[in-house]
Design a protein around this motif. Structure first.
Motif, PDB file in Angstrom:
ATOM      1  N   ALA A  18      -4.642   0.671   4.998  1.00 33.24           N
ATOM      2  CA  ALA A  18      -3.736   1.675   5.557  1.00 33.24           C
ATOM      3  C   ALA A  18      -4.341   3.054   5.330  1.00 33.24           C
ATOM      4  O   ALA A  18      -4.579   3.465   4.203  1.00 33.24           O
ATOM      5  N   ASN A  20      -3.563   6.127   4.911  1.00 38.71           N
ATOM      6  CA  ASN A  20      -2.527   7.081   4.555  1.00 38.71           C
ATOM      7  C   ASN A  20      -3.004   7.938   3.399  1.00 38.71           C
ATOM      8  O   ASN A  20      -3.483   7.413   2.393  1.00 38.71           O
ATOM      9  N   LYS A  26      -5.897   8.223  -0.838  1.00 41.88           N
ATOM     10  CA  LYS A  26      -5.438   7.292   0.188  1.00 41.88           C
ATOM     11  C   LYS A  26      -4.552   6.242  -0.471  1.00 41.88           C
ATOM     12  O   LYS A  26      -4.922   5.655  -1.481  1.00 41.88           O
ATOM     13  N   THR A  28      -1.614   2.865  -0.127  1.00 46.04           N
ATOM     14  CA  THR A  28      -0.980   1.777   0.618  1.00 46.04           C
ATOM     15  C   THR A  28       0.465   1.694   0.163  1.00 46.04           C
ATOM     16  O   THR A  28       0.730   1.569  -1.031  1.00 46.04           O
ATOM     17  N   GLU A 123       8.115   9.820   6.854  1.00 48.99           N
ATOM     18  CA  GLU A 123       6.848   9.792   7.583  1.00 48.99           C
ATOM     19  C   GLU A 123       6.412  11.201   7.983  1.00 48.99           C
ATOM     20  O   GLU A 123       5.216  11.524   7.948  1.00 48.99           O
ATOM     21  N   LYS A 127       3.439  12.071   5.766  1.00 49.66           N
ATOM     22  CA  LYS A 127       2.400  11.604   6.695  1.00 49.66           C
ATOM     23  C   LYS A 127       1.925  10.195   6.335  1.00 49.66           C
ATOM     24  O   LYS A 127       0.803   9.811   6.627  1.00 49.66           O
ATOM     25  N   ILE A 128       2.828   9.434   5.697  1.00 45.46           N
ATOM     26  CA  ILE A 128       2.512   8.066   5.298  1.00 45.46           C
ATOM     27  C   ILE A 128       3.339   7.089   6.118  1.00 45.46           C
ATOM     28  O   ILE A 128       4.552   7.243   6.259  1.00 45.46           O
ATOM     29  N   SER A 129       2.665   6.078   6.664  1.00 45.07           N
ATOM     30  CA  SER A 129       3.354   4.996   7.367  1.00 45.07           C
ATOM     31  C   SER A 129       3.161   3.728   6.545  1.00 45.07           C
ATOM     32  O   SER A 129       2.067   3.469   6.035  1.00 45.07           O
TER      33      SER A 129
END
Length: 245
Positions: A18, A20, A26, A28, A123, A127-129
């Motif tokens: 992921a 993100n 970064k 997950t 989100e 800015k994380i999905s």
């Protein structure tokens, strides 16, 4: 509760990686959702132990804020007692702080987002999905039974005898000094439990449906015994199995 993808389904390589970013890290993220009493917390502990995730319970973070005695904590406590949803910005801030402070890069976010506004705000702000949503599906009857079981009352009688205090566990009022210990939470009473069910159906199921449309929901039959539930969970998290070097 609701109609979503039947599971267990194995996480794809695309989901595992992921892209993100949280600051320069970064991460997950897996959202863990399910009605109150569906067993999310128990299974999150198993996932942490076997797959190296950090468990962030939105509820635990909120209760910690309540315990702090802050004005924000008092507002949160009143809303929880009424079965209402805490404002998104409050929970998102607590989650962000927890992820930034933690050295891990794999997180289970338990009990959040609770509604579509929560989801969109999370989100947009972070800015994380999520890599996927782990949904613990369980009937209201079973969840109610579990939640009420938390509030069974244990009676402990302290008997002062020969200058010593002896602790005796009993269910009969035979001694004059009684200490009653409630095993449960402030929001575990029948009226509030049913309010929480109503909130989950009306607010949280749309979040699950949103991610289901994106093929990101992994559904678990949470009414089964704990070991059987974890077998299904393990099938989903197999790509995250710890590697012993």
């Amino acid at each position: 509760m609701g109609t979503v993808v039947d599971a267990p389904a194995v996480v794809t390589e695309k989901e595992v990686v992921a892209e993100n970013m949280l600051g320069d890290k970064k991460v997950t993220v897996v959202f863990v959702l399910g009605g109150p009493g569906s067993g999310k917390g128990t299974q999150c502990s198993n996932i942490v132990e076997h797959f190296g995730f950090t468990h962030l319970s939105a509820g635990d973070l909120l209760r910690a804020e309540i315990k702090s005695g802050s004005e924000n904590g008092t507002m949160i406590e009143n809303m929880i007692k009424e079965g209402k949803i805490v404002p998104s910005e409050v929970t998102i801030k607590l989650l962000q702080q927890a992820m930034i402070k933690n050295e891990n890069d794999k997180f289970l976010i338990d009990g959040f987002p609770r509604n579509e506004e929560n989801r969109a705000a999370f989100e947009n702000v972070t800015k994380i999905s999520p890599a996927f949503v782990l949904f613990f599906n369980c009937s209201e009857e079973e969840m109610e039974r579990r939640l009420l079981g938390r509030n069974e009352v244990s009676f402990f009688t302290y008997v002062l005898m020969f200058g010593l205090c002896v602790l005796i566990k009993t269910t009969i009022f035979v001694f004059p000094t009684i200490c009653i210990v409630l095993q449960g939470r402030v929001d575990d009473n029948i009226e509030t439990i049913r309010k929480r069910f109503k909130v989950f159906v009306e607010s949280s199921l749309p979040v699950i449906e949103y991610y289901d449309a994106k093929d990101k929901v992994k559904k678990i039959d949470a009414a089964k015994p704990i070991p059987e539930v974890f077998e299904d969970v393990k099938a989903i998290f197999a790509p995250y199995a710890k590697v012993i070097v």
